[in-house]
Design a protein around this motif. Structure first.
Motif, PDB file in Angstrom:
ATOM      1  N   LEU B 170       0.836  -1.200   0.000  1.00 27.84           N
ATOM      2  CA  LEU B 170       0.000   0.000   0.000  1.00 27.84           C
ATOM      3  C   LEU B 170       0.867   1.245   0.000  1.00 27.84           C
ATOM      4  O   LEU B 170       0.545   2.240  -0.645  1.00 27.84           O
ATOM      5  CB  LEU B 170      -0.912   0.002   1.228  1.00 27.84           C
ATOM      6  CG  LEU B 170      -2.178  -0.845   1.109  1.00 27.84           C
ATOM      7  CD1 LEU B 170      -2.899  -0.910   2.424  1.00 27.84           C
ATOM      8  CD2 LEU B 170      -3.092  -0.294   0.033  1.00 27.84           C
ATOM      9  N   MET B 171       1.992   1.148   0.722  1.00 25.62           N
ATOM     10  CA  MET B 171       2.843   2.329   0.761  1.00 25.62           C
ATOM     11  C   MET B 171       3.423   2.600  -0.619  1.00 25.62           C
ATOM     12  O   MET B 171       3.458   3.754  -1.057  1.00 25.62           O
ATOM     13  CB  MET B 171       3.959   2.177   1.779  1.00 25.62           C
ATOM     14  CG  MET B 171       4.727   3.447   1.916  1.00 25.62           C
ATOM     15  SD  MET B 171       5.411   3.659   3.527  1.00 25.62           S
ATOM     16  CE  MET B 171       6.950   2.839   3.286  1.00 25.62           C
ATOM     17  N   SER B 172       3.863   1.566  -1.305  1.00 23.60           N
ATOM     18  CA  SER B 172       4.430   1.884  -2.614  1.00 23.60           C
ATOM     19  C   SER B 172       3.333   2.314  -3.578  1.00 23.60           C
ATOM     20  O   SER B 172       3.592   3.093  -4.493  1.00 23.60           O
ATOM     21  CB  SER B 172       5.294   0.765  -3.181  1.00 23.60           C
ATOM     22  OG  SER B 172       4.658  -0.438  -3.136  1.00 23.60           O
ATOM     23  N   PHE B 173       2.114   1.832  -3.343  1.00 26.46           N
ATOM     24  CA  PHE B 173       0.995   2.339  -4.140  1.00 26.46           C
ATOM     25  C   PHE B 173       0.860   3.845  -3.936  1.00 26.46           C
ATOM     26  O   PHE B 173       0.717   4.604  -4.894  1.00 26.46           O
ATOM     27  CB  PHE B 173      -0.288   1.625  -3.698  1.00 26.46           C
ATOM     28  CG  PHE B 173      -1.494   1.943  -4.540  1.00 26.46           C
ATOM     29  CD1 PHE B 173      -1.838   1.131  -5.604  1.00 26.46           C
ATOM     30  CD2 PHE B 173      -2.283   3.044  -4.276  1.00 26.46           C
ATOM     31  CE1 PHE B 173      -2.936   1.408  -6.389  1.00 26.46           C
ATOM     32  CE2 PHE B 173      -3.382   3.334  -5.057  1.00 26.46           C
ATOM     33  CZ  PHE B 173      -3.714   2.516  -6.120  1.00 26.46           C
ATOM     34  N   GLU B 174       0.940   4.255  -2.682  1.00 24.81           N
ATOM     35  CA  GLU B 174       0.820   5.687  -2.384  1.00 24.81           C
ATOM     36  C   GLU B 174       1.970   6.469  -2.999  1.00 24.81           C
ATOM     37  O   GLU B 174       1.794   7.565  -3.506  1.00 24.81           O
ATOM     38  CB  GLU B 174       0.793   5.906  -0.872  1.00 24.81           C
ATOM     39  CG  GLU B 174      -0.549   5.576  -0.246  1.00 24.81           C
ATOM     40  CD  GLU B 174      -0.664   6.127   1.163  1.00 24.81           C
ATOM     41  OE1 GLU B 174       0.237   5.822   1.965  1.00 24.81           O
ATOM     42  OE2 GLU B 174      -1.614   6.841   1.445  1.00 24.81           O
ATOM     43  N   CYS B 175       3.164   5.889  -2.915  1.00 24.61           N
ATOM     44  CA  CYS B 175       4.331   6.586  -3.463  1.00 24.61           C
ATOM     45  C   CYS B 175       4.184   6.784  -4.966  1.00 24.61           C
ATOM     46  O   CYS B 175       4.683   7.753  -5.518  1.00 24.61           O
ATOM     47  CB  CYS B 175       5.605   5.799  -3.195  1.00 24.61           C
ATOM     48  SG  CYS B 175       6.080   5.866  -1.479  1.00 24.61           S
ATOM     49  N   GLN B 205       9.255   8.622   5.984  1.00 26.91           N
ATOM     50  CA  GLN B 205       8.883   9.887   5.368  1.00 26.91           C
ATOM     51  C   GLN B 205       9.216   9.939   3.889  1.00 26.91           C
ATOM     52  O   GLN B 205      10.059  10.714   3.447  1.00 26.91           O
ATOM     53  CB  GLN B 205       9.563  11.044   6.100  1.00 26.91           C
ATOM     54  CG  GLN B 205       9.061  11.130   7.519  1.00 26.91           C
ATOM     55  CD  GLN B 205       9.731  12.209   8.315  1.00 26.91           C
ATOM     56  OE1 GLN B 205      10.750  12.740   7.913  1.00 26.91           O
ATOM     57  NE2 GLN B 205       9.171  12.527   9.454  1.00 26.91           N
ATOM     58  N   PRO B 206       8.554   9.066   3.137  1.00 24.27           N
ATOM     59  CA  PRO B 206       8.827   9.059   1.698  1.00 24.27           C
ATOM     60  C   PRO B 206       8.147  10.263   1.044  1.00 24.27           C
ATOM     61  O   PRO B 206       7.307  10.928   1.652  1.00 24.27           O
ATOM     62  CB  PRO B 206       8.161   7.759   1.233  1.00 24.27           C
ATOM     63  CG  PRO B 206       7.080   7.500   2.238  1.00 24.27           C
ATOM     64  CD  PRO B 206       7.483   8.160   3.530  1.00 24.27           C
ATOM     65  N   THR B 207       8.556  10.511  -0.177  1.00 19.32           N
ATOM     66  CA  THR B 207       7.928  11.622  -0.886  1.00 19.32           C
ATOM     67  C   THR B 207       6.784  11.077  -1.732  1.00 19.32           C
ATOM     68  O   THR B 207       6.922  10.055  -2.377  1.00 19.32           O
ATOM     69  CB  THR B 207       8.938  12.319  -1.804  1.00 19.32           C
ATOM     70  OG1 THR B 207       9.628  11.306  -2.533  1.00 19.32           O
ATOM     71  CG2 THR B 207       9.912  13.138  -1.011  1.00 19.32           C
ATOM     72  N   PHE B 208       5.668  11.779  -1.668  1.00 18.38           N
ATOM     73  CA  PHE B 208       4.508  11.345  -2.425  1.00 18.38           C
ATOM     74  C   PHE B 208       4.300  12.295  -3.593  1.00 18.38           C
ATOM     75  O   PHE B 208       4.658  13.467  -3.497  1.00 18.38           O
ATOM     76  CB  PHE B 208       3.264  11.362  -1.547  1.00 18.38           C
ATOM     77  CG  PHE B 208       3.345  10.426  -0.391  1.00 18.38           C
ATOM     78  CD1 PHE B 208       3.244   9.057  -0.596  1.00 18.38           C
ATOM     79  CD2 PHE B 208       3.549  10.899   0.883  1.00 18.38           C
ATOM     80  CE1 PHE B 208       3.329   8.189   0.472  1.00 18.38           C
ATOM     81  CE2 PHE B 208       3.635  10.028   1.948  1.00 18.38           C
ATOM     82  CZ  PHE B 208       3.529   8.672   1.739  1.00 18.38           C
ATOM     83  N   PRO B 209       3.745  11.792  -4.671  1.00 18.64           N
ATOM     84  CA  PRO B 209       3.446  12.704  -5.781  1.00 18.64           C
ATOM     85  C   PRO B 209       2.447  13.765  -5.320  1.00 18.64           C
ATOM     86  O   PRO B 209       1.600  13.497  -4.465  1.00 18.64           O
ATOM     87  CB  PRO B 209       2.845  11.794  -6.844  1.00 18.64           C
ATOM     88  CG  PRO B 209       2.586  10.502  -6.196  1.00 18.64           C
ATOM     89  CD  PRO B 209       3.398  10.411  -4.966  1.00 18.64           C
TER      90      PRO B 209
END
Lengths: 842, 597
Positions: B170-175, B205-209
């Motif tokens: 899910l996190m990489s989906f969000e990313c 704290q990844p960066t999201f589009p």
């Protein structure tokens, strides 16, 4: 302009050397270098001095020497009261650790503040034979060390952080002390030692374990070589003979560049290279600078001096000042040389006129219009090489002026980068911080290197400002500095503050949720035996994967477990469990994990998969009889022998009873019963029976026509009547025992109806037998069953009798391939329709 | 939106891993576990693997394959038994200096697996790697992690290690596709996943589009609605899944799925006809197919009479399309045929029974039928489905019936299934009335914890029938007449023949009500299991896309109902799941003997 070239000394035609003051020493009037052994750390590092015991001085204190450490600006940083053995040599490593090499081969490292760091030994032989001399060298991996023992053997360590001792081959010839030697580390990562024994020169190579003799061609008469130096580029070598003659040649000693009689009869103090362009002979207060082309000049200093070679020049430490001697870098030379017409020089002139608001600026610009780009770059580069902020500014202004004519042709990165760098360099050159780095040295050191230096000097504030200024990444930027600060705080807060106070002080500064690694700070606290503090600090660490191993190390298993559960990462939970299992007693272990249901489940899985501890134990602990029973049942399937299996099932029954699961208990009892019967059949019939279901067992018995046994089983397991009939019907049909089937149908009214009888007959394509039961089929199903038996005529007749047109259509739809039947049904439908019509008419 | 990005990201990571192990010009052998073959194929395809220097590919077997190269890769799921098999294989094989083994574990190397390799002493020449793929697009609106063992691990054994993989995906989906501003979870596992997701977001704290297309994330646990799993699916794709067992978007038309047998890829993006019929009620499919066949025939016939110019155009453009359509049409027709053959006779009876179970009428006949079918030893999975359905709708069976059924089932199918019944009981699928709390949680040891657990998570579990009534999920109750829309596909209950509206349809619909979700009924029904995100977020009313995530699997019928909802609302709904699941699949996994893997 004239001012700038005032301290330039020409060496030959092309090169100029300049000497400028970096700092006025703070130690003025307190230190006399004449009596001291001085060692300066490379790249603008601190200065260590100790009394030179070869020279006679009035004794001030007791015999033990004191090592003083000064900053490059001559400010006393710390003193080390030496209590160990005789010091052979003190030297700085490339990471600014002071190495004190004792004659028994032990090497101790201290930081700038005189704190003991660590130590290592130079091996058995060095210890026994004692050391007479030592040299450090910078290697590809850090700092290396070579020592010379009393039996004239060399031992080398290529990296003092990872001391692995290697021995050099013996020096050939008469067994006398070498008159001078030096160690070099080439680009091929090999360490070699050049040693002079009287007149003979040998090159020792430990990797190939061989020795080559080198014979330089020296025309002046001499008895021995007393000093030697290899240039920073590693291509040139300089020798000094006892007759005071300097010889410069190639590294392989085959070519001679020059031989110069320096006429120095007193034992020379130092022979070093200044860059790769000139050799400097330090005669105390006089420096002789000599190029390989035999051009030379002398510099007179105001007192005895110590010189220290750097990559791009030479640092000169005297009683009153800290100076730097370097070859004037090419851009600066081009710009400032008297009468220079280089583009840079003209651009500087233009800028000067421009400042004066003179129209001549434009003329100058026009003069260099075609080389403007080159001029700008020259100015930028030259600015970097200047020490005085005023000169830097002047050059940058010139560059800026030139840039504005070039629009976007010149890369502004270069200009901006230089401005940034100079700002940082000027800041750290301040005498309080005292990090006199030249541009070239900074380039070599890098940003991180500079930060390391600042951290070593405990200049945390400026380090953070630099990080912010350069917008450095998080890995090596601010968080790192903060971490180092906290570590320092812990180390020096020892005993002064209590753990709680320290922890809150640190967290107040570092904040929570930042990228600071609390775990590494906690690790430091553990090193300092501050467990309580460490535990407290780990509370702030938000990365469970970092936190948990340390908590375990601190013996905080319950806390680690709680954190692992919180994190939701099963890997971490496993990790904690494995450690706990090892360190805890069984009781304590189970008591701890019982508070966490999710951990229990994981542990259960762990037990199931790798049998790390037994599941029964947990369940017993918890009086969980139901789970125990399930486990016993599961285990029973793994048992090979029937007796074991029965025994396990019996246990399961008992456990089910304890769990008050009566149904399961009675079901398992049934299973035991069945197993028992099955095993007897197996021996009786000689075919595998065990583990088939009760139904299948009954079928088997019926197939064998063992009616008595069947009846018994039916009684034993209270098989309901309906099911028994179903079983009988299907089995009889299966074995084709139609007589028995008929007998069954007559026995009494079937509880399951007669439809199944028809079905099984049809299944085995026995239509005749099926006909027997068709009339007995329940009324509302009869048409469907006649159709099933493909007896369409009969089906149609029944439908007709019932006056059911819909049913007739249904029958017709099923027999569409049979023409006759279709026609017949059509007529029936018509018939059915007509009477009704006629009835209507009436 | 480009769901293909997900595939590319998985692919990128896989190829990166392979090049990290050895550069692409070095030839290597690859052994792959059966379960991973299809997903890996979907992620990268064999051609890309070959480009990375994979030379020979083998299926994982109990003995080592005939190796060819010196770098040897294993691709295995993180199942202990499988890892053990591989480790022992390698140990037997022994050490060769020139050979290096790399074991890639999906989704990650668990500590137990690492310690296993350590204890067998093979780590000297074996390197362990973790690899997890993102959601794999199976269709334009269906993403799957293909973690089929997740349901059993999480819901039956309360062993939640695989949930981290869901959170990661899910996190990489969000990313890749933007951050969800509104999150709703229904069920304990969903909540756990959501917590994990938040923890990681804080940690990493990844960066999201900046631009997000997906605004809503709705997560549900499989055990919230078991009825959808137990009822017979009646959409075309559902029927195919139940009868032919869809595997990562493929079904094999031969029952045994042998090599080279005809296979059908169920992806509406590549198969136009499938896109048209996948959500249709099965009774309407054959009609549609025959209509389509006629249309195709016409198209060909008409074109034959055209001028040369147009003929050329036709051959170069349309013909190909028509041919591929023809091919897929043939496949679909034969699939229909197989399914019809299999269900002939049973289906109608089954549907009637299900209707009875849902409405709670004719209980006597229902039980009698069950008894008879047990006596006749019908397919165990089908019988168990009916038993469980009955138990759920009646909130457990009366003691006498319960005992009777248990005894009958065990006598007819063997006492081995005592554990199966235990499992079903633990999942709350097959219970005795009023006896739930005592026998439900054999794995929860601490009485205190149990009480606390009971207090926090089920403050009195509501009987499922009550839930249905409150949420109005039983269309039959409204009118005793069968719903006219049941088959036409206007009402979401059509996916189950008009007897039941999937709970997820209703839940999602409620969640998306204008401005504020009206979930009062859900709060009453599920209490603490329902968590609603920050309602004040400005994005609540936004009409962005919606991701509905199932923990523990989704049935294709539910997907079809959500598809209907998406058409009704005019908003795109994408379903993400840990795996696709069907009732038959589920029961088979419950009854299989290898439950401890």
């Amino acid at each position: 302009m004239a001012l700038l070239t005032a301290d330039w000394n020409p060496l030959g035609r092309e090169a100029y050397y300049r000497k400028f003051e970096v700092y006025t020493m703070g130690w003025i009037d307190q230190v006399n270098l004449q009596d001291l052994k001085v060692n300066v750390a490379p790249s603008g590092g601190p200065i260590a001095v100790v009394r030179d015991d070869t020279k006679l001085t009035p004794v001030q204190t007791s015999g033990k020497p004191i090592i003083f450490i000064f900053s490059p600006s001559g400010e006393l940083k710390s003193t080390i009261k030496w209590s160990g053995g005789k010091i052979v040599e003190i030297n700085w490593s490339s990471s600014e650790e002071l190495l004190c090499i004792q004659d028994d081969g032990s090497v101790s490292a201290y930081d700038i503040f005189g704190n003991y760091q660590n130590s290592f030994q130079m091996g058995q032989e060095a210890r026994e034979m004692k050391i007479i001399d030592a040299r450090t060298f910078s290697s590809s991996t850090g700092t290396g060390l070579v020592v010379l023992t009393t039996n004239f053997r060399f031992f080398v360590v290529n990296n003092i952080k990872d001391p692995r001792i290697r021995r050099f081959p013996d020096i050939p010839g008469v067994n006398i002390a070498p008159s001078c030697w030096t160690a070099i580390h080439g680009d091929d990562r090999q360490t070699r030692v050049i040693v002079a024994k009287e007149k003979d020169i040998y090159l020792l190579d430990y990797s190939e374990q061989h020795v080559t003799q080198k014979i330089p061609e020296i025309s002046h008469h001499h008895l021995s070589i007393v000093a030697m130096a290899v240039s920073p580029c590693g291509k040139l070598v300089a020798l000094l003979t006892d007759a005071g003659v300097i010889w410069i040649g190639s590294f392989d000693f085959r070519r001679k560049f020059c031989e110069h009689d320096a006429q120095c009869m007193l034992p020379a103090v130092q022979l070093v290279w200044c860059g790769s362009g000139a050799v400097v002979l330090n005669l105390g207060s006089v420096l002789l600078v000599l190029s390989p082309n035999r051009d030379n000049f002398t510099l007179i200093l105001d007192s005895t001096s110590h010189v220290c070679p750097e990559v791009d020049g030479l640092r000169i430490i005297t009683n009153s000042s800290h100076e730097f001697l370097q070859k004037v870098p090419l851009p600066n030379q081009e710009i400032f040389r008297i009468g220079s017409m280089s583009p840079g020089a003209i651009l500087v002139e233009a800028s000067r006129e421009f400042q004066k608001r003179s129209h001549r600026a434009e003329e100058y610009i026009r003069l260099v219009k075609n080389q403007l780009e080159q001029a700008v770059i020259q100015c930028i580069q030259a600015a970097g090489n200047e020490w005085q902020p005023g000169v830097q500014k002047m050059l940058l202004r010139a560059a800026q002026l030139g840039k504005s004519f070039l629009f976007d042709k010149v890369d502004s990165e270069l200009f901006v980068g230089m401005c940034q760098t100079l700002r940082i360099l000027n800041a750290v050159r301040n005498y309080k911080i005292a990090l006199p780095l030249t541009f070239q040295q900074y380039e070599q050191l890098g940003k991180t290197g500079l930060l390391n230096r600042l951290i070593l000097r405990r200049q945390y504030s400026i380090a953070i400002q630099i990080c912010q200024y350069l917008q450095m990444s998080e890995a090596d930027g601010i968080p790192r500095v903060l971490t180092e600060w906290a570590c320092y705080k812990i180390k020096h807060g020892l005993g002064k503050l209590d753990a709680e106070q320290l922890a809150s002080e640190i967290s107040a500064k570092l904040g929570t949720g930042s990228k600071v690694s609390y775990s590494s700070i906690a690790l430091k606290a553990i090193e300092c035996k501050q467990e309580k503090l460490a535990i407290r600090l780990l509370d702030f660490e938000h990365r469970a994967s970092e936190q948990i191993p340390l908590l375990l190390k601190l013996g905080q298993e319950p806390q680690a477990l709680a954190k692992a559960v919180e994190s939701g990462d099963p890997n971490l939970i496993y990790y904690v469990l494995v450690v706990m299992k090892e360190t805890y007693s069984a009781d304590k272990f189970y008591m701890t994990i019982r508070h966490y249901p999710s951990v229990n489940a994981l542990y259960a899985k762990l037990c199931r998969t790798i049998q790390m501890g037994s599941l029964e134990q947990i369940y017993e602990q918890e009086d969980n009889f139901n789970a125990q029973a399930i486990l016993s049942v599961k285990d029973s399937y793994r048992a090979q022998k029937l007796e074991n299996r029965s025994a396990m099932l019996t246990t399961a029954v008992k456990q089910y009873r304890q769990a008050k699961a009566e149904i399961a208990a009675s079901l398992t009892e049934d299973q035991l019963k069945l197993l028992k019967s099955q095993s007897s059949y197996e021996s009786k019939f000689g075919c595998p029976v065990i583990d088939v279901s009760l139904n299948d067992t009954l079928k088997l018995l019926m197939r064998r026509r063992d009616i008595k046994e069947t009846e018994e089983m039916v009684k034993k397991f209270k098989v309901p009547e309906r099911r028994l009939w179903w079983l009988k019907v299907t089995t009889f049909a299966e074995i084709g025992d139609w007589a028995e089937l008929e007998k069954l149908s007559r026995l009494k009214k079937s509880p399951i109806g007669y439809e199944p009888f028809v079905d099984v007959c049809l299944q085995y394509n026995n239509v005749t037998e099926a006909q027997r039961y068709l009339p007995k089929v329940e009324e509302h199903l009869s048409i469907k069953y006649y159709v099933k038996a493909k007896m369409y005529t009969e089906a149609a007749q029944i439908a007709f009798q019932r006056k059911d047109t819909e049913a007739l259509h249904y029958v017709q739809s099923r027999c569409s391939s049979n023409r006759d039947a279709v026609d017949m049904i059509n007529s029936l439908i018509a018939k059915l329709a007509n009477p009704s019509e006629s009835q209507n008419k009436r | 939106m480009d769901l293909g990005n997900l595939r590319q990201s998985s692919q990128f990571r896989l190829l990166n891993l392979l090049t990290k192990i050895a550069p692409s010009d070095v030839q290597k052998d690859l052994v792959i576990h059966e379960d991973l073959m299809k997903p890996i194929d979907l992620v990268s395809g064999a051609r890309l693997l070959r480009e990375q220097g994979v030379d020979k590919m083998f299926k994982l077997a109990s003995v080592a394959p005939p190796w060819k190269n010196y770098i040897r890769l294993y691709f295995i799921p993180s199942i202990y038994a499988v890892a053990e098999n591989v480790a022992k294989q390698l140990k037997r094989h022994g050490v060769e200096k020139t050979v290096s083994y790399h074991i890639i574990v999906v989704p990650k190397v668990l500590t137990v697996i690492h310690s296993l390799f350590e204890s067998l002493g093979v780590l000297d020449f074996v390197t362990l790697h973790s690899y997890s793929w993102d959601f794999i697009p199976l269709d334009s609106n269906l993403l799957s992690l293909e973690l089929h063992h997740l349901f059993k691990a999480s819901f039956l054994k309360e062993e939640n290690s695989l949930l981290t993989s869901v959170a990661k995906a899910l996190m990489s989906f969000e990313c890749l596709l933007g951050k969800f501003s509104c999150v709703m979870t229904l069920g304990e596992k969903s909540q756990r996943v959501h917590n994990l997701l938040n923890t990681w977001k804080n940690e990493i704290q990844p960066t999201f589009p900046v631009e997000t297309e997906f605004t809503h994330l709705i997560m549900l646990d499989r055990n919230i609605d078991f009825v959808s799993l137990l009822l017979t699916q009646l959409t075309y794709e559902g029927v195919l899944d139940e009868n032919l067992k869809m595997k990562s978007g493929f079904v094999y038309l031969d029952a045994n799925g042998a090599e080279g047998s005809q296979r059908l890829m169920l992806n509406s993006a590549s198969d136009e006809i499938y896109g048209e019929i996948k959500g249709k009620h099965i009774s309407a499919v054959f009609q549609h197919l025959s209509k389509k066949a006629k249309e195709l025939q016409q198209k060909r016939d008409i074109k034959n009479t055209d001028s040369i110019e147009e003929m050329k155009n036709f051959v170069s453009h349309d013909l190909k399309r028509i041919q591929s359509q023809q091919k897929s049409l043939a496949l679909h027709i034969s699939a229909c045929e197989i399914v019809m053959k299999r269900q002939a006779g049973i289906l109608e009876e089954l549907l009637e029974l299900q209707e009875d179970a849902m409405s709670g009428t004719k209980m006597k006949e229902y039980l009698a039928f069950l008894e008879d079918s047990i006596a006749r030893q019908f397919n165990l999975a089908t019988i168990l489905r009916l038993c469980c359905l009955h138990s759920i709708m009646e909130d457990g069976l009366p003691e006498k019936e319960y005992h009777l059924l248990q005894r009958q089932l065990l006598q007819a199918y063997g006492y081995r299934h005592l554990t199966t019944l235990h499992y079903l009981q633990r999942l709350g699928l097959f219970n005795q009335r009023d006896s739930k709390m005592i026998s439900l949680e054999p794995l929860l040891p601490d009485r205190l914890a149990r009480v606390a657990h009971a207090a926090s998570f089920r403050p009195e579990r509501m009987p499922f029938r009550k839930i249905c009534q409150r949420l109005n999920l039983l269309p039959l109750d409204e009118s005793s007449q069968p719903n006219p829309c049941a088959k036409s596909g206007q009402h979401p209950s059509y996916v189950f023949g008009g007897v039941y509206t999937p709970l997820v349809y209703h839940f999602v619909e409620r969640c998306l009500k204008e401005k504020e979700p009206s979930l009062g009924d859900y709060v009453r029904c599920f209490g603490n299991n329902l968590r609603i995100g920050d309602c004040s977020h400005p994005q609540w009313g936004a009409r962005g896309k919606i991701l509905v995530c199932f923990i523990g699997g989704v049935t294709l019928a539910e997907v079809a109902s959500l598809d209907l909802l998406s058409r009704q609302l005019g908003r795109q709904i994408v379903v993400a799941t840990t795996s696709t699941i069907s009732g038959s699949d589920f029961m088979e996994s419950m009854t299989s003997q290898h439950t401890d893997t």
